[in-house]
Design an enzyme around this catalytic site. Structure first.
Site, mmCIF file in Angstrom:
data_model
loop_
_atom_site.group_PDB
_atom_site.id
_atom_site.type_symbol
_atom_site.label_atom_id
_atom_site.label_comp_id
_atom_site.label_asym_id
_atom_site.label_seq_id
_atom_site.Cartn_x
_atom_site.Cartn_y
_atom_site.Cartn_z
ATOM 1 N N LYS B 79 0.856 -1.197 0.000
ATOM 2 C CA LYS B 79 0.000 0.000 0.000
ATOM 3 C C LYS B 79 0.885 1.238 0.000
ATOM 4 C CE LYS B 79 -3.977 2.049 2.461
ATOM 5 N NZ LYS B 79 -4.885 1.938 3.626
ATOM 6 N N SER B 160 -9.906 2.234 2.492
ATOM 7 C CA SER B 160 -8.938 2.920 1.652
ATOM 8 C C SER B 160 -7.969 1.974 0.947
ATOM 9 C CB SER B 160 -8.133 3.913 2.497
ATOM 10 O OG SER B 160 -7.327 3.229 3.433
ATOM 11 N N SER B 184 -10.466 0.176 6.716
ATOM 12 C CA SER B 184 -9.765 0.276 5.431
ATOM 13 C C SER B 184 -9.087 -0.997 4.958
ATOM 14 C CB SER B 184 -8.718 1.393 5.488
ATOM 15 O OG SER B 184 -9.334 2.633 5.319
#
Lengths: 95, 494, 483
Positions: B79, B160, B184
């Site tokens: 990420k 997210s 997320s």
């Protein structure tokens, strides 16, 4: 508690976010929507409840007093948008 | 034979050790898949083929020496909130410009030490603020799943960690790192039909992860099986003296818990999670989950978590407040985007206005407001008190149950064009996941079935602090019972 | 007589409180492992934590906490076993994180008290409100470029103790005495080097004025005053400004001001417009600071003797005058020097020599106790030469001067220059005989009753001996011989 345009302007200035005048009404509506919604917390009885700051450890762990970092002038400056020699540079500040 | 991109991590490790495939081959297969599908899915912001191939070659050498680590040769997506030394790290924001961190996050350091291969940096909502991945400055991510009969409709992957979940679902990585501040990891895992776990706050070091809300942020893995999540989490976890909130606890062998079974476990079913607007299909799936666990010998216990209904409002005070402060460092002075101004204040205001997207700005403004003079007690302190009550609800629940079963999300993935303009409606996506962050407890989401349109639906398991093993045991049981074999429409060719 | 400012409407009393920022003596910074040493190349002592880079996290330095505890104990203050760090949010070019980590709501040290002494000998207790730990900001240089300010982050993250006094001070002199005393205590404790030129100690001065008997009026804060003299001047300048405003029927606005040292006036500080809204909240990166009571006790047991205690001991045990005791304890180094000289010797004699000829010599040569050309051991040796009658007081002063010039040990100087006092009675008698023979007429006059001439004979004898005759022996022998 509902925000007016002047408050939105002041908060944006505190947060150092430039907001164009024409965007203020939209932001005002959005923020009031969010704040109006979180207002529901006022109804919760929290008498005598100790506020919870974080999810982590009970107490701070302390490190020993040793120089283990620094001495990396170029790495610190490498991402700077503007620099002068070994300084970061910004528009002149009047104190 | 299994296509290289269809391996599980456990399976790939066995194949690598048995020399049925080399790490370079495995990595190349993934890089090819990324090259082919990323232009469409946009799951990666930055792809690092040279780095990945070099790491793969090193993994092959280690395997040849008989020194393979737990992740040697395993291609992962990282990420783009984890700082990676020498590789651009963006947080999916314009404000970071071409920021190249001179340091590596603790979590990615641990993964590298265990031999992992990093394919690139996965897309996300800007600064991890969002539930759709639409707030990324690098464009949204397409969910690789399609509604039956609607291949043209682009669905969001959730957020997210949408890039991480989409990449894993579409076979563009065997696993991914992610972070979870209000859901997320779990919400995008559910939307993309993969498994994700947010461990206990303090289990993974936050050092080198770009902060959104420090008291809620926690890293965790996304992968295609419960066991793979266990393998990744073990590598990612551990005490870090560089993070004052890191827990000094031994890291158990999570994978060993996956086959443990649920016999005798008491599973809590919180009545407050039967929220208004819950899709009947998800309600049915939840019941299915209960039935599976019961059949495996678990005892179901109805419990009450009465402050759950205030969790979202609490979160939307605490998280923006912390974010408004955490994001103050993006000022155009030492790194990142700078827009010139007539003076320093003007430079700050222009740089931050140009660098942050709408949702980030909204949260900064809300956070600034709730902390500002005269409102601090009414908003922030109040929220912290309610947060304490939410945690107390869980503490009381643990006296009766060993874990809690809930749906992961109120709906399946929604269309990119179906999102609402009302930010509050968007926030409701996190209604089931957010309490775990506020209470600091671990939560896992895993796919358990498909809705009528063929989209994956997920269940969530919540557990006691530092008892991720029970989550893995329950997750393993559900995974076996659900036997979820469906794959997304868009994925690397088998 | 208490200090007032005379205005057209009568006398105004001045109310002063000081917020002193003292740089903690430590090797590394409060929340990072970068060095704290003064004078490094710009940005050479900066960690990514100090520079506010993404994903960087603070970890606290135990020694900085220990120093704050020691200081609290030295200020007779309450040590809070539970304290917390908050973020103080504001934007400034040399504040990389966009917030300062400080202790707002729960400081590590609570109420305390120190005693100041004024020129007229009056003593006054000054309340300490609190002491808290916080990070220093970096440094902005505004004079290097016509349109830019330059930022050096070496100081960013260095530990500071903010020590806040009660508004108990009533005159520039009291403010100066308070700062002097505080500096003295910090230096004794070794918790801050007190170096005001290098910025290790800076004061924010809160000033208001009022008519006697009134409650407090609006105060202004004069920021970052960096010498004791400037603090006194700033108090006076700001108090006068406020008196003028009130008397002109205007109102004093609460604000942050700067002291212009060249013009001797204060002026409004433009960069502090958000000062009223720092949005403090608990730093989520830092759990509470919880101290072990046993550790605090250990630190307490290991505290050095503080100036007040030391001064009292000098008066009581050594019999020094309060003034000498005060002078000798002002600086820790002076007291250490004095004690080294006095050890095993007459403490009063040691005090007289140090506060007298030794200080005068230091002054003359522009030296200080830290770089004195004469060591405590050598000064002690000089006193020994007086005690064993090797040197007369007069000769000893001469030797001391040579010591200042050459740095040589007194024994060496005495040898080289033959300054040894003559105590051999035979030798003295021989000289006396000679003097009496040369001055037979005076001897006769003396013997006929002109006893005033005794001094003449002493002088002649000493002169003939080049001053080296032991004065007591010379006297005795002369008396005997003159009859």
């Amino acid at each position: 508690m509902s925000l007016d345009t002047a408050t939105v302007r002041r908060v944006a200035s505190l947060a150092r976010l430039r907001v164009e005048e024409q965007d203020l009404p939209r932001l005002e509506t959005e923020l009031n929507g969010i704040l109006g919604w979180i207002e529901q917390l006022q109804a919760v009885d929290t008498t005598g409840v100790e506020p919870m700051a974080g999810g982590g450890a009970e107490s701070l762990r302390m490190r020993e007093d040793q120089v283990t970092d620094g001495g990396q002038q170029q790495a610190v400056l490498a991402n700077a948008p503007d620099r002068a020699d070994a300084f970061f540079a910004v528009p002149k500040v009047v104190e | 034979m299994t296509a290289p991109t269809d391996f599980t991590i456990a399976g790939a490790r066995a194949a690598l050790d048995a020399r049925r495939i080399s790490a370079v081959e495995l990595t190349r297969a993934h890089l090819d898949a990324v090259e082919q599908l990323n232009p469409r899915l946009n799951a990666y912001i930055t792809i690092t083929p040279e780095v990945a191939l070099a790491q793969a070659a090193a993994a092959d050498a280690a395997i040849a020496r008989g020194e393979a680590g737990p992740l040697s040769g395993i291609p992962l997506a990282i990420k783009d909130l984890f700082c990676t030394a020498g590789i651009r790290t963006t947080a999916a924001s314009r404000i970071l410009g071409d920021f190249v961190p001179p340091y590596e996050s603790t979590v990615t350091t641990k993964l590298l030490q265990d031999g992992a291969v990093f394919l690139g940096k996965a897309n996300l909502d800007e600064f991890a603020m969002g539930s759709s991945n639409l707030s990324s400055a690098f464009g949204g991510v397409e969910n690789p799943w399609k509604r039956a009969g609607a291949p043209e409709t682009v669905l969001v992957p959730g957020g997210s960690s949408g890039g991480s979940a989409a990449a894993v679902a579409a076979r563009l990585a065997l696993g991914a790192t992610a972070t979870d501040t209000g859901g997320s990891i779990r919400q995008p895992a559910a939307f993309c039909g993969v498994t994700g776990i947010k461990p206990t706050y303090g289990r993974c070091s936050r050092y080198g992860i770009i902060a959104y809300a420090s008291s809620l942020d926690q890293a965790g893995p996304v992968a295609r099986t419960v066991e793979d999540c266990a393998i990744l989490l073990r590598s990612m976890s551990g005490f870090d003296p560089k993070d004052s909130t890191s827990a000094n606890r031994a890291v158990p062998d999570f994978a060993a818990a996956v086959a443990r079974g649920v016999k005798g476990l008491r599973i809590g079913i919180p009545r407050e999670y039967r929220v208004e607007g819950l899709s009947p299909e998800i309600d049915a799936l939840w019941q299915q989950g209960m039935d599976w666990l019961k059949a495996e010998g678990a005892e179901l216990v109805e419990i009450s978590l009465p402050h759950t209904r205030h969790a979202l409002a609490t979160y939307y005070i605490v998280a923006p407040a912390e974010a408004s402060s955490n994001l103050a460092r993006y000022d155009g002075v030492r790194f990142g985007l700078r827009e010139d101004g007539k003076d320093l204040k003007d430079l700050y205001e222009r740089s931050r206005a140009a660098g942050f997207g709408a949702e980030v700005k909204r949260r900064i403004l809300v956070g600034t407001y709730v902390l500002s003079a005269g409102y601090y007690d009414a908003y922030y302190v109040k929220a912290q008190q309610v947060r304490a009550l939410i945690k107390r609800d869980f503490d009381q629940a643990w006296e009766k149950v060993d874990a809690i079963l809930t749906p992961a999300t109120p709906t399946a993935a929604f269309g990119r064009d179906e999102t609402q303009d009302d930010p509050v409606a968007m926030y409701l996506n996190d209604v089931f996941t957010i309490t775990a962050n506020l209470a600091g407890i671990p939560g896992m989401a895993l796919p358990a079935g498909l809705d009528a349109q063929g989209l994956p639906l997920g269940l969530q398991i919540l557990g006691r602090p530092f008892d991720e093993e029970t989550l893995f045991a329950i997750g393993g049981a559900i995974e076996r019972a659900a036997d979820f074999k469906a794959t997304p429409a868009v994925r690397a060719a088998a | 007589m208490s200090y007032t400012i005379e205005g057209g409407t009568g006398a105004w009393e001045v109310v002063i409180g000081l917020e002193v920022h003292a740089q903690v003596t430590s090797l590394a910074k409060l929340f990072s492992g970068a060095a704290t040493e003064f004078g490094a190349e710009p940005n050479a002592q900066v960690s990514f934590i100090d520079a506010g880079f993404p994903g960087m996290l603070p970890v606290i330095n135990r020694e900085c906490v220990a120093q704050a505890v020691r200081t609290g104990l030295g200020l007779n203050a309450q040590v809070n076993l539970w304290s917390r760090f908050d973020r103080k949010n504001y934007f400034y070019a040399d504040l990389p994180q966009g917030y300062q980590i400080s202790q707002y709501q729960f400081p590590i040290i609570g109420k305390g008290e120190i005693e100041i002494e004024l020129a007229d000998g009056t003593r006054k207790a000054i309340g300490i409100t609190r002491l808290h730990l916080e990070q220093d900001a970096g440094k902005s240089l505004h004079d290097q470029h016509p349109t830019k300010s330059y930022i050096d982050l070496n100081r960013s993250g260095v530990a500071l103790m903010e020590i806040v006094s009660e508004p108990d001070l009533r005159s520039p002199e009291e403010a100066g005495a308070y700062l002097t005393k505080l500096r003295q205590i910090l230096r004794y404790l070794g918790t801050c080097d007190g170096n005001m030129e290098q910025g290790s100690l800076r004061a924010d001065v809160n000033v208001s004025v009022r008519k006697p008997g009134e409650g407090f009026r609006t105060r202004c804060e004069v920021k970052n005053v960096n010498s004791i003299r400037f603090v006194m001047q700033a108090v006076e300048a700001e108090a006068r400004r406020q008196v003028e405003l009130w008397e002109a029927g205007e109102v004093v606005e609460q604000e942050t001001r700067l002291f212009d040292t060249t013009r001797g006036v204060t002026r409004s500080m433009r960069s502090k417009e958000d000062a009223h809204d720092y949005r403090y909240f608990p730093d989520p990166d830092l759990p509470p600071l919880v101290l072990d009571a046993a550790w605090v006790e250990e630190l307490k047991a290991a505290l050095p003797e503080l100036p007040d205690a030391r001064r009292a001991r000098y008066v009581q045990d050594f019999g020094l005058t309060p003034y000498d005791a005060h002078v000798l304890t002002l600086e820790k180094e002076t007291a250490a020097f004095y004690e080294a000289v006095a050890r095993g010797r007459d403490p009063k004699m040691a005090a007289n020599w140090i506060t007298g000829d030794f200080f005068a010599g230091l002054n003359r040569t522009g030296a200080s106790i830290g770089n004195s050309p004469i060591s405590a051991a050598d000064l002690g040796a000089l006193l020994d030469l007086i005690s064993d009658s090797t040197l007369s007081g007069k000769l000893a002063k001469e030797v001391l001067e040579v010591m200042f010039e050459t740095g040589k040990a007194p024994g060496v100087i005495v040898e080289e220059r033959g300054l040894k006092q003559v105590t051999d009675t035979g030798a003295i008698e021989a000289v006396i005989d000679e003097v009496m023979a040369k001055n037979a007429d005076k001897v006769a006059e003396y013997r006929s009753g002109k006893e005033k001439l005794f001094g003449f004979f002493v002088g002649q004898t000493m002169k003939a001996m080049q001053g080296k005759g032991n004065p007591a022996l010379v006297n005795d022998l002369l008396k005997k011989k003159l009859g």
